[in-house]
Scaffold this active site. Structure first.
Site, mmCIF file in Angstrom:
data_model
loop_
_atom_site.group_PDB
_atom_site.id
_atom_site.type_symbol
_atom_site.label_atom_id
_atom_site.label_comp_id
_atom_site.label_asym_id
_atom_site.label_seq_id
_atom_site.Cartn_x
_atom_site.Cartn_y
_atom_site.Cartn_z
ATOM 1 N N HIS A 271 0.858 -1.190 0.000
ATOM 2 C CA HIS A 271 0.000 0.000 0.000
ATOM 3 C C HIS A 271 0.894 1.241 0.000
ATOM 4 O O HIS A 271 1.665 1.436 -0.919
ATOM 5 C CB HIS A 271 -0.934 -0.075 1.220
ATOM 6 C CG HIS A 271 -2.021 0.943 1.294
ATOM 7 N ND1 HIS A 271 -2.417 1.720 0.242
ATOM 8 C CD2 HIS A 271 -2.831 1.296 2.325
ATOM 9 C CE1 HIS A 271 -3.411 2.510 0.616
ATOM 10 N NE2 HIS A 271 -3.686 2.279 1.895
ATOM 11 N N HIS A 312 -2.215 -2.414 -9.658
ATOM 12 C CA HIS A 312 -3.157 -1.750 -8.736
ATOM 13 C C HIS A 312 -4.401 -2.609 -8.603
ATOM 14 O O HIS A 312 -4.830 -3.259 -9.550
ATOM 15 C CB HIS A 312 -3.541 -0.363 -9.273
ATOM 16 C CG HIS A 312 -4.129 0.519 -8.231
ATOM 17 N ND1 HIS A 312 -5.464 0.483 -7.890
ATOM 18 C CD2 HIS A 312 -3.553 1.434 -7.429
ATOM 19 C CE1 HIS A 312 -5.683 1.360 -6.925
ATOM 20 N NE2 HIS A 312 -4.550 1.947 -6.616
ATOM 21 N N ASP A 369 2.854 5.322 -6.914
ATOM 22 C CA ASP A 369 4.126 5.246 -6.176
ATOM 23 C C ASP A 369 5.339 5.159 -7.082
ATOM 24 O O ASP A 369 6.472 5.262 -6.599
ATOM 25 C CB ASP A 369 4.086 4.014 -5.252
ATOM 26 C CG ASP A 369 3.037 4.185 -4.175
ATOM 27 O OD1 ASP A 369 2.104 3.368 -4.114
ATOM 28 O OD2 ASP A 369 3.119 5.183 -3.436
HETATM 29 C C1 SDX Z 1 -1.384 2.072 -3.402
HETATM 30 O O1 SDX Z 1 -6.134 0.770 -3.167
HETATM 31 C C2 SDX Z 1 -5.632 1.935 -3.434
HETATM 32 O O2 SDX Z 1 -6.285 2.827 -3.914
HETATM 33 C C3 SDX Z 1 -4.177 2.077 -3.052
HETATM 34 C C4 SDX Z 1 -3.502 3.381 -3.473
HETATM 35 C C5 SDX Z 1 -4.087 4.564 -2.755
HETATM 36 O O3 SDX Z 1 -3.973 5.685 -3.272
HETATM 37 O O4 SDX Z 1 -4.608 4.385 -1.620
HETATM 38 O O5 SDX Z 1 -3.641 3.584 -4.869
HETATM 39 C C6 SDX Z 1 -2.024 3.389 -3.129
HETATM 40 O O6 SDX Z 1 -1.372 1.244 -2.537
HETATM 41 C C7 SDX Z 1 -0.836 1.796 -4.791
HETATM 42 C C8 SDX Z 1 -0.287 0.335 -4.940
HETATM 43 C C9 SDX Z 1 1.124 0.320 -4.358
HETATM 44 N N1 SDX Z 1 1.663 -1.077 -4.303
HETATM 45 C C10 SDX Z 1 2.640 -1.486 -5.110
HETATM 46 O O7 SDX Z 1 3.086 -0.817 -6.051
HETATM 47 C C11 SDX Z 1 3.162 -2.866 -4.766
HETATM 48 C C12 SDX Z 1 3.329 -3.677 -6.064
HETATM 49 N N2 SDX Z 1 1.976 -3.972 -6.582
HETATM 50 C C13 SDX Z 1 1.420 -5.302 -6.211
HETATM 51 O O8 SDX Z 1 1.717 -5.669 -4.894
HETATM 52 C C14 SDX Z 1 -0.055 -5.388 -6.600
HETATM 53 O O9 SDX Z 1 -0.157 -4.906 -7.873
HETATM 54 C C15 SDX Z 1 -1.102 -4.716 -5.755
HETATM 55 C C16 SDX Z 1 -1.044 -5.148 -4.333
HETATM 56 C C17 SDX Z 1 -0.989 -3.247 -5.834
HETATM 57 C C18 SDX Z 1 -2.453 -5.107 -6.344
HETATM 58 O O10 SDX Z 1 -2.585 -6.421 -6.104
HETATM 59 P P1 SDX Z 1 -3.804 -7.245 -6.731
HETATM 60 O O11 SDX Z 1 -4.870 -6.413 -7.335
HETATM 61 O O12 SDX Z 1 -4.196 -8.232 -5.691
HETATM 62 O O13 SDX Z 1 -3.101 -7.861 -7.909
HETATM 63 P P2 SDX Z 1 -3.162 -9.364 -8.178
HETATM 64 O O14 SDX Z 1 -2.395 -10.061 -7.117
HETATM 65 O O15 SDX Z 1 -4.597 -9.746 -8.402
HETATM 66 O O16 SDX Z 1 -2.349 -9.396 -9.536
HETATM 67 C C19 SDX Z 1 -2.822 -10.096 -10.631
HETATM 68 C C20 SDX Z 1 -1.572 -10.734 -11.232
HETATM 69 C C21 SDX Z 1 -0.939 -11.787 -10.330
HETATM 70 O O17 SDX Z 1 -0.315 -12.707 -11.186
HETATM 71 P P3 SDX Z 1 -1.184 -14.062 -11.648
HETATM 72 O O18 SDX Z 1 -1.570 -14.749 -10.350
HETATM 73 O O19 SDX Z 1 -2.349 -13.550 -12.418
HETATM 74 O O20 SDX Z 1 -0.196 -14.857 -12.471
HETATM 75 O O21 SDX Z 1 -0.549 -9.746 -11.447
HETATM 76 C C22 SDX Z 1 0.597 -10.100 -10.689
HETATM 77 C C23 SDX Z 1 0.146 -11.041 -9.595
HETATM 78 O O22 SDX Z 1 1.209 -11.887 -9.212
HETATM 79 N N3 SDX Z 1 1.130 -8.849 -10.147
HETATM 80 C C24 SDX Z 1 2.408 -8.492 -10.216
HETATM 81 C C25 SDX Z 1 2.468 -7.215 -9.638
HETATM 82 N N4 SDX Z 1 1.243 -6.846 -9.236
HETATM 83 C C26 SDX Z 1 0.420 -7.868 -9.537
HETATM 84 N N5 SDX Z 1 3.496 -9.113 -10.710
HETATM 85 C C27 SDX Z 1 4.674 -8.449 -10.617
HETATM 86 N N6 SDX Z 1 4.800 -7.213 -10.066
HETATM 87 C C28 SDX Z 1 3.730 -6.579 -9.578
HETATM 88 N N7 SDX Z 1 3.857 -5.361 -9.048
#
Ligand code: SDX
Length: 435
Positions: A271, A312, A369
């Protein structure tokens, strides 16, 4: 389905009993309609199951609208792009709190209220003394903000609109002061008292970077960049930390304790902690020649490495805030004459990732971010302070969402249910009889 009263409904059928259940559909100003399941358990004996609430509307809200498919973010109907370009953080705070952009007299009164709440009780200075100087700034903020309610007994009646407003103003005004004190404490430098002659962002930079022995040279470019970054982080619908604040507030906990719970939730690297993690990731990658190796690591399910600042929960298109920050990155670094190789590395990483089917197929784009940390670094903040800065901005959203929730008629405590998968009932076995 639409029944005779033009009320849209959704009908569920129990295939076992053949019984049908009709549930009302509610529609908002824009965005997907919702199925009102408030009577579902009473009528069907079933709960719904949505562990991370990805398909669950937790409340009605008038503050922020996000369209993840189209990459749209609006606050009270104004797009984030327009607000970032034309508004100020304090004006956006007024908009989120009160519903409309202020007139000049309204803004002046609001600005004065906030300005004259920026000081904190002198006793709070002693809270810091208990922490190690090398404590993570978010750990310090969790502790110090949690203690704020110990100082404001006169504004803890959440049912009194005036006390709600005072609490809201105190939190918006004091969190930056506490954030700056946290930074100064980790640096071993003296706290700087707020100055009433400066704007919100100018004052924050002064409290962070000012030093007692000499006058502070205010850089308008940095003050403008700070204000823009705060606008972009102010509110974001029902994200993890805002939902934490709402759930804490639903028990009628005071707003200072609720904001402290939001800070704790924001700290997580999934987050608000991602902005710090992006800089650490860029330093780990080091050079653009290493990008392919790290993209492979990000795709490898057995490798914990993730592309921080990418992806996201809601945006399956560009996060509109990332676009604004990417431009601001260029402007600030150019204006300051800083050549940070991380910016080129980040842009090359973005370019290559957005050509890679893994990221394209999963609609993983840069989020808020991805670029913010590069600007914050250029402004002189250590990476450990990045999430604290996110909390300074998001306090406006947390407080506005909390206020909206308390003002909803018939506030009820939040109480999710579960699907129980533990052992069925079994008799207690005395320890000498256990195998
Ligand atoms: C913020 O909610 C909000 O509004 C938050 C925010 C706010 O203003 O309050 O916008 C602020 O928190 C922004 C997000 C910051 N976090 C990061 O940048 C951390 C990296 N991102 C990931 O951890 C992830 O993308 C999340 C946590 C942000 C979202 O997770 P989801 O929606 O649960 O994504 P998912 O796990 O469903 O992803 C789908 C696929 C998966 O692969 P498969 O199982 O389909 O094979 O995408 C992959 C995930 O493994 N994936 C990534 C990835 N993010 C998702 N793979 C590599 N790198 C990534 N960053």
């Amino acid at each position: 389905m639409t029944n005779d009263k033009n009320q849209k409904t959704f009908t569920l059928k129990n295939d076992e009993t053949g019984q049908e259940f009709t549930l009302p559909v509610l529609e908002g100003t824009c965005g997907p309609p919702v199925i009102d399941i408030r009577k579902l358990y009473a009528e069907t004996g079933h709960f719904t199951f949505d562990p991370s609430f990805t398909a669950t509307g937790s409340c009605k809200s008038r503050l922020t609208f996000i369209d993840g498919e189209k990459g749209i973010l609006m606050h009270r109907g104004y797009t984030i792009e327009e607000l970032a370009e034309k508004s100020s953080f304090l004006e956006v705070a007024y908009l989120l709190l009160n519903g409309d952009l202020p007139t000049k007299p309204e803004f002046d009164k609001f600005q004065t209220n906030i300005t004259y709440h920026t000081m904190v009780h002198e006793q709070i200075n002693y809270f810091f003394r208990g922490f190690r100087r090398d404590a993570h700034p978010m750990a310090v903020m969790c502790g110090v903000v949690g203690g704020l309610s110990a100082f404001y007994h006169d504004s803890l009646d959440i049912w009194d609109p005036e006390q709600r407003e005072i609490s809201a103003h105190r939190l918006i005004a004091k969190i930056p002061t506490l954030a700056a004190m946290t930074y100064k404490y980790t640096m071993g430098q003296p706290f700087m008292y707020p100055r009433n002659d400066l704007s919100f962002s100018e004052n924050f930079l002064y409290m962070c970077f000012g030093m007692p022995p000499e006058p502070f040279k205010l850089n308008p470019i940095l003050a403008d960049a700070m204000d823009k970054i705060l606008i972009l982080h102010a509110d974001h619908e029902q994200n993890a930390s805002t939902s934490t604040v709402r759930l804490a507030g639903s028990s009628q906990a005071n707003p200072f304790a609720c904001v402290a719970s939001g800070i704790a939730s924001l700290w997580g690297p999934s987050h608000g902690g991602a902005n710090q993690a992006v800089l650490e990731m860029l330093d780990q990658i080091g050079h653009k020649d290493n990008i392919p190796e790290y993209l492979e690591k990000a795709k490898d399910k057995d490798d914990p490495f993730r592309l921080m600042g990418f992806g996201h929960r809601v945006y399956k298109n560009f996060d509109p805030r990332a676009g604004v920050l990417k431009k601001a990155c260029h402007d600030v670094l150019e204006d300051l004459g800083i050549d940070d190789p991380r910016l080129e590395l980040a842009m090359e990483l973005e370019r290559i990732a957005l050509e890679d089917p893994y990221f394209v197929d999963r609609k993983l784009f840069p989020n808020v971010d991805f670029y913010s940390g590069i600007i914050l670094k250029a402004m002189g903040f250590p990476t450990s302070m990045f999430t604290v800065l996110f909390a300074v901005a998001r306090t406006v959203g947390w407080v506005s969402q909390w206020k909206e929730m308390i003002e909803e008629p018939a506030l009820r405590i939040g109480r999710p249910r579960q699907l129980y998968t533990g052992p069925d009932q079994r008799p207690y076995v005395p320890i000498d009889k256990r195998k």
